[in-house]
Design an enzyme around this catalytic site. Structure first.
Site, mmCIF file in Angstrom:
data_model
loop_
_atom_site.group_PDB
_atom_site.id
_atom_site.type_symbol
_atom_site.label_atom_id
_atom_site.label_comp_id
_atom_site.label_asym_id
_atom_site.label_seq_id
_atom_site.Cartn_x
_atom_site.Cartn_y
_atom_site.Cartn_z
ATOM 1 C CD GLU A 119 12.679 1.171 10.293
ATOM 2 O OE1 GLU A 119 13.017 2.096 11.059
ATOM 3 O OE2 GLU A 119 13.320 0.120 10.192
ATOM 4 C CD GLU A 130 8.764 13.236 12.262
ATOM 5 O OE1 GLU A 130 7.592 12.824 12.180
ATOM 6 O OE2 GLU A 130 9.747 12.590 11.874
ATOM 7 C CB CYS A 189 12.343 9.514 9.452
ATOM 8 S SG CYS A 189 13.499 8.563 8.447
ATOM 9 C CE LYS A 221 -1.846 3.059 1.968
ATOM 10 N NZ LYS A 221 -1.639 4.468 1.525
#
Ligand code: NAD
Length: 473
Positions: free
Chosen positions: A244, A378, A278, A169
C-alpha cells in the site's frame, strides 16, 4: 520523558539485543519527549523464529478459535482508545478530529476482519477439484508512522484470520502507539509466538524481515520507493507481497459543480491528516472557463482553515511529523514557485503567530500544469495544486497522467455523468461527491500506488494460497 525499552517476542516483553536509542519528538514543540530502544537483525531473527514455531498450530486452528482470538484483541484494543488518542496527538500531532478517528480505527478494523473471517469461504469446488485456501506462512508486517496503530491492527487481524503468524516492524517514529497496541494485544492472551513486534530501523529490522527465507509474505504500507525495494529484496525467497504505497490523487471538479457546496470536500480531501495522507486529493482539476470563480471560492475557504496546535478543537491542520518532513514540504513550496506556479494561498514558513513546531501554512498553487514536479510527486503535506482543463476528456487524461493510482474524487451536479467519469479513472478507489469510507470494499492502488488489496475477503485472500485437490476414491 518516556523510555520504551521492550520489544515483544514469543508472548513476552523482552529487552532487545539492539542497543541503539532513538529520540521521539513532539512535533508541536520540536522537543524530545522520549526514547525508544531499537531492535537489530538478531532481534528480527528471534521474532521470525517464534512466529515460525507458532505457525503449525495456528494455521490448523478453526474459524471459531480465530474469531474468538480476534474478539479478545478487539476488546483489548477498544479499551485503549483514550491512550491511543493521546499517543497520536503527542507523537505526530494529529489534530483532535483526526486523532479521535485514529484512536477508534484500530479496534474498528479488527471488528471488520472478524466480519470478513466469519463470511470467508476457505474451500470451494472447481469442476472435479476441491480448492483449499491455505495460509502462506509467517507474514512480515511493516507499517508507516501516519497510521501506525491502525495498520498494525489491520494487517495483524487479517493475517491471523487467514491462519498466518506474524512479525511486525512498526514505524520507529510511532513507538508510543506501538506500546499501547502491544500491551493491549498481550492482554488478549493469544498463543505465544503468533505475533511478535520488533521496533527498529527499516534498513536493519525491516531489511532482515524482507530477506529472511522463513518469511513467506510481506504486507507493507509506506512510500513507493521502499515498496519497490521490498519487491526486489523478497524476490530471492519468492515472497508474496502486498504493498500500500503513495499517491497523487486527483480531485476532478466537473463544470456543473456548485463550487461553494463542494469546497469543504475539496479541502478536506487535500488537507486530511494535515496533508500527510496517502489518499490526499492533491491535484485539483478545474474547468478553465470557471477557473477564476473556483479560485475566489477556494481563497475564501482556505482562509478559514486553521493550522496550529493539534489539541485545540478548531485546528484543522497539525504539524508535520518531523523536521525532515517540514523541510521537505518547504522545499516543494519553493519548487512550485520556481516552476512558475502561482500561490493562491499559503507559502513558505510557519503560519503567523507560531515560532516553534513543524507547522506549515495551508498552501494552494494555481496556474500549474500537470508536468510540474509539484503535480507529479507526493509532497505529504498541506500543499495542493490547481490544474485547469479544457473539457471532460482532457480532465480524465490529466487525472490518469500520473505514476500513481490510489484514490480519486469526482465532484459534480449530474451524478450519472460523475459516475461515467469515475469509471474512466485509473485508481483503486474513486469517490463521487463523498469522502465516505467503505471498509468492506478492497483498498489499494493501481500502478506505483501498490500491489494487491487489503480489507474484506480480498485482504484475507492475500495471505492464502489456493491448493487444488484432485482425489480418486
Ligand atoms: P517509509 O516508506 O519511509 O516507511 C514505512 C516503513 O518502512 C517504516 O516502518 C520504515 O521503517 C520501513 N522501512 C524503511 N526502509 C525499509 C527497508 N529498507 N526495508 C524494510 N522496511 C523499511 O514511509 P513513511 O514515511 O513511514 O510513510 C509515509 C508513506 O506511506 C507515504 O508515501 C504514504 O503515501 C504512504 N502510505 C500509504 C498508505 C496506503 O494505504 N496506500 C497509507 C499510509 C501511508
Amino acid at each position: 520523558m518516556q523510555r520504551i525499552e521492550h520489544i515483544y517476542i514469543d508472548g513476552q516483553f523482552v529487552a532487545p539485543h539492539g542497543e541503539e536509542w532513538f529520540d521521539l519528538h513532539d512535533p508541536s514543540t520540536e522537543r524530545v519527549i522520549g526514547q525508544v530502544r531499537l531492535g537489530d537483525a538478531h532481534d528480527a531473527q528471534r521474532a521470525i523464529a517464534a512466529a515460525k514455531a507458532a505457525f503449525p498450530a495456528w494455521s490448523r486452528s478453526s474459524r471459531e478459535e480465530r474469531v474468538d482470538a480476534l474478539q479478545r484483541m478487539h476488546r483489548a484494543v477498544a479499551a485503549r482508545e483514550d491512550e491511543l488518542m493521546e499517543a497520536v496527538i503527542l507523537e505526530y500531532g494529529a489534530p483532535t478530529q483526526r486523532s479521535r478517528w485514529m484512536a477508534t480505527y484500530p479496534a474498528d478494523v479488527i471488528a471488520q476482519a472478524i466480519e470478513a473471517l466469519q463470511a470467508f469461504e476457505f474451500e470451494e469446488q472447481a469442476g472435479s477439484a476441491r480448492v483449499a485456501m491455505t495460509p502462506v506462512g509467517v507474514a512480515g508486517l511493516i507499517t508507516p508512522w501516519n497510521s501506525n496503530a491502525g495498520f498494525i491492527c489491520n494487517k495483524l487481524a487479517t493475517a491471523l484470520a487467514a491462519g498466518c503468524t506474524a512479525v511486525i516492524k512498526p514505524s520507529e517514529m510511532s513507538a508510543l502507539q506501538t506500546r499501547v497496541v502491544a500491551e493491549a494485544l498481550h492482554e488478549a492472551g493469544l498463543p505465544k509466538g503468533v505475533f511478535n513486534i520488533v521496533n527498529g530501523r527499516g534498513d536493519i529490522v525491516g531489511e532482515q524481515i524482507a530477506r529472511h527465507p522463513d518469511v513467506a509474505k510481506i504486507s507493507f504500507t509506506g512510500s513507493s520507493a521502499v515498496g519497490q525495494h521490498l519487491v526486489a529484496a523478497g524476490a530471492a525467497s519468492m515472497k508474496r507481497v502486498t504493498l500500500e504505497l503513495g499517491g497523487k490523487s486527483p480531485t476532478l471538479v466537473l463544470d456543473d459543480a456548485d463550487f461553494a457546496a463542494i469546497m469543504p470536500l475539496v479541502l478536506m480531501a487535500g488537507f486530511a491528516n494535515s496533508g500527510q495522507a496517502c489518499i490526499a486529493g492533491t491535484r485539483i482539476l478545474v474547468p478553465r472557463h470557471r477557473l477564476a470563480e473556483f479560485e475566489a471560492v477556494a481563497r475564501h475557504a482556505v482562509a478559514q482553515i486553521k493550522s496550529g496546535d493539534p489539541r485545540q478543537a478548531d485546528t484543522d491542520i497539525g504539524p508535520m511529523v518531523s523536521a525532515r518532513q517540514w523541510q521537505r514540504v518547504q522545499g516543494y513550496i519553493r519548487l512550485g514557485i520556481e516552476e512558475g506556479a502561482t500561490l493562491l494561498a499559503g507559502g513558505e514558513g510557519r503560519p503567523d503567530g507560531l515560532d516553534a513546531g513543524w507547522f506549515v501554512k495551508p498552501t494552494i498553487f494555481t496556474g500549474a500544469h500537470n508536468a510540474m514536479r509539484i503535480a507529479r510527486e507526493e509532497i505529504f503535506g498541506p500543499v495542493l495544486t490547481i490544474i485547469a482543463y479544457a473539457d471532460e476528456a482532457e480532465a480524465i487524461a490529466i487525472a490518469n497522467d500520473t505514476d500513481y493510482g490510489l484514490s480519486a474524487l469526482v465532484l459534480g451536479s449530474d451524478v450519472d455523468r460523475c459516475e461515467r467519469v469515475a469509471r474512466q479513472i485509473d485508481a483503486g478507489r474513486v469517490l463521487v461527491n463523498t469522502l465516505a469510507h467503505e471498509p468492506r470494499a478492497p483498498f489499494g492502488g493501481f500502478k506505483h500506488s501498490g500491489l494487491g488489496r487489503e480489507m474484506g475477503r480480498w485482504g484475507i485472500g492475500a495471505y492464502l494460497e489456493p491448493k487444488t485437490l484432485l482425489i480418486t476414491r
